[in-house]
Design an enzyme around this catalytic site. Structure first.
Site, short mmCIF file in Angstrom:
data_model
loop_
_atom_site.label_atom_id
_atom_site.label_comp_id
_atom_site.label_asym_id
_atom_site.label_seq_id
_atom_site.Cartn_x
_atom_site.Cartn_y
_atom_site.Cartn_z
N HIS A 80 0.72 -1.09 -0.02
CA HIS A 80 -0.18 0.06 -0.02
C HIS A 80 0.72 1.09 -0.07
O HIS A 80 2.02 1.10 -0.01
CB HIS A 80 -0.92 -0.07 1.11
N HIS A 82 1.60 3.97 2.14
CA HIS A 82 1.88 4.60 3.16
C HIS A 82 3.40 4.86 2.88
O HIS A 82 4.28 4.01 2.48
CB HIS A 82 1.64 4.00 4.58
N ASP A 84 5.98 4.58 4.74
CA ASP A 84 7.08 3.73 5.35
C ASP A 84 6.98 2.46 4.54
O ASP A 84 7.75 1.49 4.98
CB ASP A 84 6.80 3.38 6.66
N HIS A 85 6.21 2.37 3.32
CA HIS A 85 6.24 1.39 2.67
C HIS A 85 6.49 1.42 1.23
O HIS A 85 7.65 0.71 0.61
CB HIS A 85 4.65 0.38 2.53
#
Length: 297
Positions: A80, A82, A84-85
């Site tokens: 996804h 976000h 941090d990804h």
């Protein structure tokens, strides 16, 4: 009680072989929403897939490139959007020539500032290939399949590794903590349905992007769902005492939780309440929000 799995042995930047087909490199971005940091997974040998490249940190990019030295990256898979990804997906693709697969970031009205999570959104995330449920990605000795799991975000997707009957669960299910559901993109009804979907697939192991693997999968998912239903019951009990707001409920409902997480908790309560309103069990004056007054229907 959720049987959390919080023990983890690692060093930032080190590539660890965590299963016969899986290696993991953890980014140096610890925090209340990321636990020890983002765990980027490398699947296979020779020709590999990379799952959730993580935040745009040069140190993490260099650690990944060192781990991938001499190998071909055929797929970069993102659970996804976000921050941090997904942000490192494009720099990693430029460095390796790989193709990025995922589901694009949703276009939504800007959330109010008091609804912002520390993790934040990567609003510019655009995969090279938009994937659907059941899409298959293959390499020598490994097969990955997309399992769409909306709830945490509308574009969340997990990846099932057939050879190990394992699921890379992103933020959908985490061993160290519950998952934040953040309206308007996060949806509690969709989240319950996605939990049921994953449980029915009967995986042996879950590999979350943050923290350690979950080995006792079915009881863990059941505990996750039971926790959400218990929170729903607490909200209904609070409303049974009289009309109130989400901001008024959170300090009591989450008294045992780190206060830094209360803004995120408020979002999850909002997600619960929006579902209850949709089901006709709760009413709201005006537009549903953190300061709106709610009452039992």
């Amino acid at each position: 009680m959720i049987p959390y799995v919080r023990e983890i042995e690692f060093e930032y930047g080190r590539c660890d072989q965590v299963s016969p087909l899986i290696r993991r490199v953890i980014a140096d971005n610890p925090g209340p929403f990321t636990y020890t940091g983002t765990g980027t997974y490398i699947v296979g040998r020779g020709t590999v897939a990379v799952i959730d490249p993580g935040p745009d940190l040069d140190g993490h990019l260099q650690a990944l490139l060192a781990a991938l030295d001499g190998e071909t990256v055929s797929h970069i898979l993102v659970t996804h959007h976000h921050s941090d990804h997904s942000p490192l997906a494009r720099p990693l693709a430029r460095a390796t020539g790989a193709t990025i697969y995922g589901r694009r970031a949703p276009h939504l009205a800007e959330a109010a500032s008091d609804l912002t999570l520390e993790a934040g959104d990567d609003d510019g995330f655009r995969p090279d290939v938009e994937i659907a449920d059941g899409a298959v990605f293959e390499g020598p000795g490994w097969t990955l399949r997309a399992v769409t799991t909306p709830g945490h975000t509308s574009n969340h997707v997990c990846f099932a590794l057939a050879e190990e009957n394992a699921l890379f669960s992103g933020d959908h299910i985490m061993g160290w903590s519950t998952t934040v559901i953040t309206p308007p993109d996060g949806d509690m009804g969709a989240y319950f349905a996605s939990l049921d979907k994953v449980k029915a697939l009967d995986f042996d192991t879950l590999w979350p992007t943050h923290g350690s693997p979950v080995r006792e999968v079915a009881p863990f998912i059941q505990a996750y769902a039971d926790h959400r239903r218990a929170r729903e019951a607490q909200i209904l009990a609070a409303l049974a005492a009289g009309p109130t707001t989400i901001k008024a409920m959170v300090p009591t409902l989450y008294a045992a939780v780190d206060p830094r997480l209360h803004p995120a908790a408020a979002m999850s309560v909002l997600a619960h309440v929006l579902l209850l309103v949709k089901e006709g069990r709760v009413t709201c004056e005006g537009v549903a929000g953190l300061d709106s007054e709610y009452r039992l229907a």
